[in-house]
Design a protein around this motif. Structure first.
Motif, short mmCIF file in Angstrom:
data_model
loop_
_atom_site.label_atom_id
_atom_site.label_comp_id
_atom_site.label_asym_id
_atom_site.label_seq_id
_atom_site.Cartn_x
_atom_site.Cartn_y
_atom_site.Cartn_z
N THR A 43 12.25 22.20 7.86
CA THR A 43 10.82 22.57 7.88
C THR A 43 10.62 24.09 7.86
O THR A 43 9.49 24.55 7.73
N LEU A 53 2.31 21.72 10.66
CA LEU A 53 3.17 21.02 11.62
C LEU A 53 3.10 21.74 12.96
O LEU A 53 2.90 22.96 13.00
N ARG A 336 8.59 17.35 14.47
CA ARG A 336 7.40 18.06 13.96
C ARG A 336 6.66 17.21 12.92
O ARG A 336 5.43 17.06 12.97
N ILE A 337 7.42 16.66 11.97
CA ILE A 337 6.77 15.93 10.87
C ILE A 337 6.16 14.62 11.38
O ILE A 337 5.04 14.25 11.01
N SER A 340 2.97 15.19 13.31
CA SER A 340 1.88 15.52 12.40
C SER A 340 1.42 14.29 11.61
O SER A 340 0.22 14.08 11.39
N VAL A 380 4.87 16.24 3.13
CA VAL A 380 4.61 17.28 4.15
C VAL A 380 3.46 18.18 3.70
O VAL A 380 2.63 18.59 4.52
#
Ligand SMILES: NC(=O)c1ccc[n+]([C@@H]2O[C@H](COP(=O)([O-])OP(=O)(O)OC[C@H]3O[C@@H](n4cnc5c(N)ncnc54)[C@H](O)[C@@H]3O)[C@@H](O)[C@H]2O)c1
Length: 384
Positions: A43, A53, A336-337, A340, A380
């Motif tokens: 990321t 994110l 993180r992904i 989100s 993303v």
């Protein structure tokens, strides 16, 4: 609660005192303190870096483990083994003590419904204490043997009823997935264990509108397979055999001496070949434990193939990697992904995260790394 538009995300690690978890936590704390670079964090790649994110620096960690070793001691061991720089471990000691205060022993009382209720209570208390918008439950615990199928796995209602009886209906990873969904959390399985891979749990996630991802982080030999196998396919070269020998130490290697866990891992590693090439070449993937390798792993692969007019040729590669240093940044990426994605209203399997996994969720996933990368980037960049 979403303060100042920055989502507050928590990561609840199952297997929180293991090598991968400890490396991920120390790494996140070092990044928070500006002591290191995000090398290995997907990321942080320029093509993903602008995405919406939650920042690594803001991730809050907690978790369960059956082990009692402190995070500080585990980090010290990893530093002695050459996995973590000792200066970083010392520099984040105070922050690490704060994470230590968020770790809990694995509840194990009464029926599995009662155990799940205790796990849910731990996760909910963590979410409330830190005013977190989202919590991702992320499995980095020891690999389990495959779960024996039971009728109660087929529907959420049957499962809930069976869990209230005495006896074992779910393996630990599946019980964590059940608890995660019951607590309104997303779930990521970094291991080849059952996790959320049961019709009853898929139904529960759909009902609660929760996303999940897995299975088994792709960090070494299988990562290379997902690059090299598409090359053979695209050049229309016929792979006759592909044999892989993996040697690893550490807790993961020791755990894989259990035949059931070893079989689960080998199946997960082999899938990419048949599904990429469209046929099964001869050969197997073996995983052996060599204690002296510690957290470092070696893979050696021999591929024989045929070219024009049937000419036989061969390719060999060897790969030496530090297991936890390869895995830990992906754990942070996935947290993180997934946080989100949950925030963006995604529910069910996050198939766009196949890039990270050896055995990605879905019936017909593309195993080619380049295609997985394109899909990940698209996904993303669509997160708000
Ligand atoms: N390192 C990699 O490159 C990589 C890649 C893919 C998958 N994985 C998987 O990640 C997992 C972790 O690897 P590791 O090297 O950190 O292993 P490890 O042995 O160092 O850590 C595993 C931790 O899980 C804990 N644990 C065992 N059963 C538990 C339970 N029921 N509940 C909570 N905690 C439990 C153990 O006490 C231990 O602390 C393994 O399943 C491994 O196969 C690792």
């Amino acid at each position: 609660m979403n303060r100042g538009n920055v989502m507050r995300a928590g990561v609840w690690l199952t297997g929180a005192r293991g090598s991968v978890a400890t490396t991920a936590v120390v790494g996140a704390l070092a990044l928070r303190n500006g002591l290191t670079e995000p090398t290995g964090c997907v990321t942080a790649h320029p093509e993903l870096a602008g995405a919406a994110l939650p920042p690594i620096a803001g991730l809050v960690f907690g978790g369960h483990d059956v082990a009692t070793i402190t995070l500080a001691k585990k980090a010290e061991q990893l530093a002695t083994a050459g996995v973590l720089p000792a200066r970083l471990v010392q520099a984040v000691a105070t922050d690490l003590a704060e994470v230590e205060a968020e770790l809990r022993p694995v509840p194990s009382q009464g029926t599995q419904a009662e155990t799940a209720a205790a796990i849910v209570a731990d996760i909910e208390a963590f979410r409330d204490r830190h005013h977190l918008d989202r919590v991702v439950v992320l499995n980095v615990a020891s690999t389990e043997a495959a779960l024996e199928p039971q009728p109660a796995h087929q529907s959420a209602k049957a499962l809930a009823a069976a869990l209230r009886q005495s006896g074992t209906v779910l393996s630990p990873s599946a019980l964590y997935a059940y608890s995660a969904f019951s607590a309104g959390c997303s779930y990521v399985d970094f291991t080849p264990s059952a996790g959320a891979r049961l019709p009853a749990l898929e139904e529960l996630a759909a009902e609660r509108r929760l996303p999940y991802a897995g299975h088994d982080g792709k960090t070494g030999e299988t990562l290379l397979k997902s690059v090299i196998a598409p090359m053979f396919r695209m050049r229309n070269l016929k792979v006759a055999s592909w044999s892989g020998m993996n040697l690893l130490g550490g807790g993961d290697g020791a755990n894989l001496t259990d035949p059931g866990a070893n079989a689960a891992k080998s199946v997960s590693k082999q899938r990419v070949l048949g599904e990429t090439l469209g046929y099964e070449p001869e050969g197997n993937t073996r995983i052996d434990y060599v204690a002296d390798l510690g957290d470092f792993k070696s893979a050696w692969d021999l591929i024989t193939f045929r070219g024009f007019l049937g000419t036989p040729m061969r390719m060999e590669f060897s790969w030496q990697g530090c297991d936890s240093a390869l895995a830990a940044p992906l754990v942070l990426d996935l947290a993180r992904i997934t946080a989100s994605a949950h925030h963006n209203g995604y529910a069910g399997p996050l198939t766009a995260l196949a890039f990270f996994f050896k055995d990605p969720i879905g019936d017909n996933p593309d195993h080619a790394l380049a295609a997985q990368w394109d899909e990940l980037r698209r996904f993303v960049s669509g997160l708000r």
